[in-house]
Design an enzyme around this catalytic site. Structure first.
Site, short mmCIF file in Angstrom:
data_model
loop_
_atom_site.label_atom_id
_atom_site.label_comp_id
_atom_site.label_asym_id
_atom_site.label_seq_id
_atom_site.Cartn_x
_atom_site.Cartn_y
_atom_site.Cartn_z
N ILE A 352 -66.80 22.05 -14.38
CA ILE A 352 -67.71 23.19 -14.61
C ILE A 352 -68.02 23.33 -16.10
O ILE A 352 -69.11 23.74 -16.48
CB ILE A 352 -67.10 24.48 -14.01
N GLU A 378 -39.34 16.27 -11.23
CA GLU A 378 -38.55 17.03 -10.23
C GLU A 378 -38.74 16.44 -8.83
O GLU A 378 -38.75 17.15 -7.83
CB GLU A 378 -38.86 18.53 -10.30
C1 LIG Z 1 -42.28 14.25 -18.86
C2 LIG Z 1 -41.13 13.97 -17.95
C3 LIG Z 1 -40.05 14.85 -17.91
C4 LIG Z 1 -38.94 14.57 -17.11
N1 LIG Z 1 -37.85 15.40 -17.16
C5 LIG Z 1 -36.70 15.03 -16.52
C6 LIG Z 1 -35.48 15.75 -16.73
O1 LIG Z 1 -35.43 16.76 -17.45
N2 LIG Z 1 -34.36 15.29 -16.13
C7 LIG Z 1 -34.35 14.17 -15.33
O2 LIG Z 1 -33.30 13.81 -14.81
N3 LIG Z 1 -35.51 13.48 -15.09
C8 LIG Z 1 -36.67 13.87 -15.68
N4 LIG Z 1 -37.83 13.15 -15.50
C9 LIG Z 1 -37.82 12.00 -14.59
C10 LIG Z 1 -38.63 12.22 -13.31
O3 LIG Z 1 -37.99 13.12 -12.46
C11 LIG Z 1 -38.86 10.83 -12.68
O4 LIG Z 1 -39.80 10.15 -13.50
C12 LIG Z 1 -39.36 10.90 -11.26
O5 LIG Z 1 -38.36 11.41 -10.39
C13 LIG Z 1 -39.83 9.55 -10.72
O6 LIG Z 1 -38.93 8.53 -10.99
P1 LIG Z 1 -39.49 7.16 -11.67
O7 LIG Z 1 -40.27 7.53 -12.86
O8 LIG Z 1 -38.34 6.25 -11.86
O9 LIG Z 1 -40.47 6.56 -10.62
P2 LIG Z 1 -40.10 5.58 -9.29
O10 LIG Z 1 -38.98 6.19 -8.61
O11 LIG Z 1 -39.93 4.21 -9.88
O12 LIG Z 1 -41.39 5.69 -8.49
C14 LIG Z 1 -42.56 4.90 -8.69
C15 LIG Z 1 -43.53 5.22 -7.54
O13 LIG Z 1 -42.94 4.79 -6.28
C16 LIG Z 1 -42.94 5.90 -5.38
N5 LIG Z 1 -41.77 5.82 -4.50
C17 LIG Z 1 -40.49 5.55 -4.86
N6 LIG Z 1 -39.70 5.57 -3.78
C18 LIG Z 1 -40.48 5.85 -2.71
C19 LIG Z 1 -40.24 6.03 -1.31
N7 LIG Z 1 -39.04 5.93 -0.77
N8 LIG Z 1 -41.31 6.29 -0.51
C20 LIG Z 1 -42.54 6.42 -1.04
N9 LIG Z 1 -42.83 6.28 -2.35
C21 LIG Z 1 -41.81 5.99 -3.18
C22 LIG Z 1 -42.88 7.13 -6.28
O14 LIG Z 1 -43.30 8.29 -5.59
C23 LIG Z 1 -43.82 6.71 -7.40
O15 LIG Z 1 -45.14 6.91 -7.02
C24 LIG Z 1 -38.95 13.42 -16.28
C25 LIG Z 1 -40.05 12.55 -16.30
C26 LIG Z 1 -41.11 12.80 -17.14
C27 LIG Z 1 -42.24 11.81 -17.19
#
Ligand SMILES: Cc1cc2nc3c(=O)[nH]c(=O)nc-3n(C[C@H](O)[C@H](O)[C@H](O)COP(=O)(O)OP(=O)(O)OC[C@H]3O[C@@H](n4cnc5c(N)ncnc54)[C@H](O)[C@@H]3O)c2cc1C
Length: 397
Positions: A352, A378
């Site tokens: 918009i 989360e």
């Molecule tokens: C800015 C930021 C702040 C954060 N803060 C915190 C914090 O304070 N404390 C903390 O502990 N963590 C924190 N995190 C981590 C965050 O919770 C994780 O990045 C998130 O849970 C995803 O994990 P990953 O990045 O390893 O992705 P992956 O687990 O590698 O996932 C990659 C993709 O695969 C998909 N996927 C994985 N498994 C499956 C499944 N079984 N079925 C379908 N799809 C699947 C996911 O949904 C995603 O799309 C933070 C991350 C960021 C970027």
């Protein structure tokens, strides 16, 4: 579940006080914070002294005693003004103070919860590792028993508040083979403990006021008083904290959506093209109506979930299996829909605004960058759908 809900006079007064505070102390610093990518030290200090880092925690433990509904009011108002400040408060409160309140011994509450809820100490929560994201039970940071002590070694990543926190709730594997069921333990670690250092901090697309830090644990030795809840119950501790976090994330998304709606409406009424304010065109009106519908639905969902959490109380020992499953599922629903609707609503608000919405420094441009992470942290939205589907299929949560 009861469906009646209204805010008390105290809750309304709290919202007004928060709103005035944020307009005065936070809004003026947000643009510079976003540009410089720095932690907003001064405004956070003021928020800490207002009690905003202990809103749901009872007064006897240093908090304001306003429950999860009060906490969501704070997060909603923060969401309207700045997502970074919201994330700093959220990581500290939902993921730091809540598990200490629910699972801490009286000694642990006195040592870590009271100063945290009073805003004297900042907390963080550390579950994620390089090899363990969505599969969050597959923790590789090891906690080995040595006499009475525990010795922790490993690398954690992506820790919100990780650089600034005074203490961090860290999940480590007491038994790597057991994983989530019995193999993960929660520890409260103080910054400054030998072997515990902050590694690199990530550059990010949004949330420029928050640190997203690596934490390195090199033979960090702590006594048994640092174990939060029972040995092997850390995954349970983490998931309970995330239930609170996911609803409060919904509140922050709600605030972000409301701000986007307000800005889009004002802009549409003031921007003239083809001789009329663009708000006179049905294409724009329908966008605004769709945005308002999502705000309305999300507000009901967020406060219903928060009121349920208040009704259940903080002690997991008092929850039935059904109550726990319902709470977890409801939190997943709120988090998933809130973050996706926030993405859609803020995207439409940007549209918009036309070209102006794409220009660095406009509130809607910052909100667009800030909102994206809510579909990822989360627990990703794919994982929220896994949680909801498991419950539907009767597989337990
Ligand atoms: C800015 C930021 C702040 C954060 N803060 C915190 C914090 O304070 N404390 C903390 O502990 N963590 C924190 N995190 C981590 C965050 O919770 C994780 O990045 C998130 O849970 C995803 O994990 P990953 O990045 O390893 O992705 P992956 O687990 O590698 O996932 C990659 C993709 O695969 C998909 N996927 C994985 N498994 C499956 C499944 N079984 N079925 C379908 N799809 C699947 C996911 O949904 C995603 O799309 C933070 C991350 C960021 C970027």
């Amino acid at each position: 579940m009861p469906f009646e809900f209204s805010f008390s006079a105290d809750q309304e007064a709290f919202r007004e006080a928060v709103r005035a505070f944020l307009e005065r102390e936070v809004r003026p610093v947000v643009t510079a914070m976003d540009e410089s990518e720095t932690f907003p030290e001064a405004s956070v200090r003021k928020m800490r002294s207002e009690g905003y880092f202990g809103v749901p925690i009872p007064e006897e433990y240093g908090g304001l005693g306003l429950g999860k509904v009060g906490y969501c009011i704070l997060l909603e108002e923060l969401g309207k003004v700045d997502a970074s400040h919201g994330a700093i408060v959220g990581a500290h409160t939902s993921l730091g103070t809540t598990p200490l309140h629910s699972y801490g011994t009286e000694a642990q509450r006195k040592r870590w919860l009271v100063p945290a809820a009073r805003g004297e100490k900042l907390l963080a929560f550390s579950l994620t590792e390089p090899g363990s994201g969505s599969d969050s039970g597959a923790v590789h940071t090891v906690a080995e028993k040595d006499g009475e002590d525990w010795v922790l070694t490993g690398t954690k990543i992506y820790v919100t508040n990780g650089r600034e926190a005074d203490a961090v709730i860290v999940m480590a594997a007491n038994d790597v083979k057991k994983g989530a069921s019995g193999g993960v333990t929660a520890f409260v670690l103080d910054k400054g403990t030998p072997g515990f250092t902050v590694g690199r901090c990530e550059k990010k697309m949004g949330l420029h006021g928050t640190s997203t830090a690596e934490l390195v644990l090199d033979h960090v030795r702590v006594g048994p008083e640092h174990v939060l809840h029972e040995v092997g119950k850390g995954f349970h501790v983490a998931m309970t904290a995330l239930d609170v976090g996911r609803v409060s994330l919904g509140a922050a998304s709600l605030g972000g959506m409301e701000a986007a709606c307000t800005e889009a409406l004002t802009f549409a009424q003031n921007r003239t093209q083809f001789g009329l304010p663009i708000s006179e065109y049905e294409a724009i009106q329908f966008k605004l109506a769709d945005m308002a519908m999502r705000v309305h639905a999300l507000r009901l969902m967020v406060y219903h979930a928060a009121a349920d959490q208040d009704r259940l109380g903080p002690d997991p020992a008092n929850w039935s299996r059904l109550e726990r499953a319902t709470k977890t599922r409801e939190a997943a629903v709120v988090k998933c829909l809130a973050s996706e609707w926030a993405g859609e609503v803020i995207d439409e608000a940007l549209q918009i605004h036309g070209g102006l919405g794409y220009i660095r420094g406009t509130p809607v441009e910052r909100a667009y960058r800030d909102a994206r992470i809510s579909q990822i942290f989360e627990g990703t939205n794919e994982i929220q759908r896994v949680v909801i589907a498991r419950d539907l299929l009767g597989r337990g949560l």
